[in-house]
Design a protein around this motif. Structure first.
Motif, PDB file in Angstrom:
ATOM      1  N   VAL A  14       0.839  -1.200   0.000  1.00 37.61           N
ATOM      2  CA  VAL A  14       0.000   0.000   0.000  1.00 37.61           C
ATOM      3  C   VAL A  14       0.878   1.256   0.000  1.00 37.61           C
ATOM      4  N   ALA A  15       1.950   1.281   0.783  1.00 36.94           N
ATOM      5  CA  ALA A  15       2.850   2.437   0.823  1.00 36.94           C
ATOM      6  C   ALA A  15       3.519   2.644  -0.536  1.00 36.94           C
ATOM      7  N   ALA A  16       3.918   1.559  -1.205  1.00 34.15           N
ATOM      8  CA  ALA A  16       4.521   1.673  -2.538  1.00 34.15           C
ATOM      9  C   ALA A  16       3.502   2.212  -3.545  1.00 34.15           C
ATOM     10  N   GLY A  17       2.248   1.805  -3.416  1.00 38.94           N
ATOM     11  CA  GLY A  17       1.194   2.316  -4.295  1.00 38.94           C
ATOM     12  C   GLY A  17       0.979   3.807  -4.101  1.00 38.94           C
ATOM     13  N   PHE A  18       0.960   4.273  -2.855  1.00 41.62           N
ATOM     14  CA  PHE A  18       0.814   5.712  -2.601  1.00 41.62           C
ATOM     15  C   PHE A  18       1.998   6.494  -3.139  1.00 41.62           C
ATOM     16  N   ALA A  19       3.205   5.952  -2.999  1.00 38.51           N
ATOM     17  CA  ALA A  19       4.398   6.627  -3.524  1.00 38.51           C
ATOM     18  C   ALA A  19       4.324   6.731  -5.051  1.00 38.51           C
ATOM     19  N   ALA A  20       3.859   5.660  -5.705  1.00 40.89           N
ATOM     20  CA  ALA A  20       3.732   5.684  -7.167  1.00 40.89           C
ATOM     21  C   ALA A  20       2.694   6.722  -7.592  1.00 40.89           C
TER      22      ALA A  20
END
Length: 172
Positions: A14-20
């Protein structure tokens, strides 16, 4: 123990998705981290800037050579006064022309520079004299429809009906 590992992997995903999404939003808004080298500002006046925005690219031959630094309305001339921040690595002749163009059919607006042939170069504070405003699609469609409405019909309706061939078996 197994439940915490799954939760940890899910949280990382989820954190990687928000960063993307953040990187994508910055790219779309032209706010990404880019080289902020030294620039010089030149001015250009346009009758209509369409959807041009501050930080829109300034391109020449398809290469981004600067950004739109500021846009103001001139109350005396009733035109938009656009400040262009050009990278100092690029120099343009004084008779360079500027046009507001669109990337693709419905893409972003940008300022396109076409270099002239003058030996003297643009300096900070100079004004680009030759400009072409944005093409507004609604205005083009309106002009087309107005011109079609003004055309006279080639033949009047009764004359056109008389010229049509009569089907066999019908009497006049």
């Amino acid at each position: 123990m197994e439940r915490t590992t799954i939760d940890l992997w899910f949280g990382a995903f989820v954190a990687a998705g928000f960063a993307a999404l953040l990187v994508l939003a910055l790219k779309v808004g032209n706010l990404g981290a880019e080289r902020s080298g030294e620039t010089y500002k030149v001015q250009a006046r346009f009758d209509n800037i369409g959807g041009l925005k501050v930080r829109a690219p300034v391109r020449s031959a398809g290469v981004t050579v600067g950004r739109v630094a500021d846009i103001h309305f001139d109350n005396q001339r009733y035109q938009a006064d656009v400040a262009l921040a050009i990278d100092k690595r690029f120099s343009f002749p004084k008779d360079t022309s500027a046009a507001i163009l669109t990337s693709g059919l419905l893409g972003e607006n940008y300022v396109g520079l076409d270099a002239g042939g003058d030996d003297a170069k643009l300096k900070a504070g100079d004004r680009i004299a030759i400009t072409q405003s944005a093409v507004v699609l609604e205005r083009l469609i309106g002009q087309f429809l107005f011109s079609k409405a003004q055309e006279e019909p080639a033949a009047s309706a009764p004359a056109a009906a008389a010229a049509l061939p009569q089907p066999p078996g019908l009497k006049k």
